[in-house]
Design an enzyme around this catalytic site. Sequence first.
Site, PDB file in Angstrom:
ATOM      1  CE  LYS A  67       6.646  12.273  29.262  1.00  0.00           C
ATOM      2  NZ  LYS A  67       6.034  12.789  30.516  1.00  0.00           N
ATOM      3  CE  LYS A  91      11.952  22.180  28.811  1.00  0.00           C
ATOM      4  NZ  LYS A  91      11.958  21.919  30.250  1.00  0.00           N
ATOM      5  CE  LYS A 103       5.796  22.532  32.808  1.00  0.00           C
ATOM      6  NZ  LYS A 103       7.124  22.050  32.411  1.00  0.00           N
ATOM      7  CB  THR A 187      16.406  18.024  35.062  1.00  0.00           C
ATOM      8  OG1 THR A 187      15.127  17.438  34.862  1.00  0.00           O
ATOM      9  CG2 THR A 187      16.414  19.428  34.490  1.00  0.00           C
TER      10      THR A 187
END
Length: 411
Positions: A67, A91, A103, A187
Amino acid sequence: MNDMLTSTQLVIAEALRTLGYGEEMIDLLKEPMRLLTVRIPVRMDDGKTRVFLGYRAQHNDAVGPTKGGVRFHPDVNEIEVKALSIWMTLKCGIADLPYGGGKGGIICDPRKMSFRELERLSRGYVRAISQIVGPNKDIPAPDVMTNSQIMAWMMDEYSRIREFDSPGFITGKPLVLGGSLGRESATARGVAIMIDEALNKKGIPLSNARVVIQGFGNAGSFLAKFMHDAGAKVIGISDVNAALYNEDGLDIESLLDRRDSFGTVTNLFRDTISNEELLQLDCDVLVPAAIENQITADNAEKIKAKIIVEAANGPTTLEGTRIITDRDILLVPDVLASAGGVIVSYFEWVQNNQGYYWSESEVETKLKDMMVRGFNQVYEVHTRRKVNMRLAAYMVGVRKAAEASRLRGWV
Ligand code: GLU
């Protein structure tokens, strides 16, 4: 100076050794398991074809599907995408999500492309990577200079290829296409929660705090608003060109109204300071929310903040981290502080899989629980094992991928 990947590998190795893992585990986790490089031909508005270079890296899928976001930026490169995919594993590990890290990126400048050119590029990228992505394989999301419209095109392209409506293929979608309430500001919401926790440790009330934010994009602008609404004083902000400073607090509402969609606003003012001066302002909390390598051996001694909360990926170098830690500045590292985005992406994916959608307050309560639990775990390892906050975050973050790889019998 080490590049981002080399410094990440150094800390990953140290974290795994400290946790008691051997060299084989380090060898497995120091690089992504998979990296696809694609060339994407795009018909431009002038009728000519331009070929763009793109990447998708998948760090480790022992825990579950990978992810992480896709960035559109002229500086995208293989090394950066690899490092960013490792950070996504960290994360997800800190937040205890059932994912590994991934990514993607495309070398391009969306500021110089038309709406239709961006659509063709986004669709072309999905066609190029479709074999290795999917709702149970690898789930993309927004990142630097990508947004919900780009996610919508990508979702549509993937659904056409699979001949099946596939909202769970990508997160950060518009609400009507299966997006989650609270994703766009997630975020920043997570960073705000981390600021609160860090201020608590230093005994400073949020309503008295003086905050400086570098960057006025998605994270920086929402964060400025949250800080302002909570009664904190935002005394400095910046964009790619320059920075604004006012000891009595900036007029955040008006800056938010006047920024463009890429977060540029300082060009409207004559009285500006440089980004370098902004980082050295006397404040309680400094939030680098822009790009990599901002706090380095060259300026770490001059930082006057009591707390640094990293909203961007990789804003502080390893040497910068050492100096900051020695000076007793509390650092909330990127892989913890900026996990809010992927946490609410996870909520979006769960809602897509269930076909049942949550209220905004449900999203926010669950986000807060996960962020605070992550902070407490990292802070506990930091104090108990006497390691800096970055190493503590890596230790908490890498543990799950290492354990899953071991239990699957890979190492
Ligand atoms: N691009 C964001 C990050 O770096 C979000 C990733 C996601 O939502 O999957 O954390």
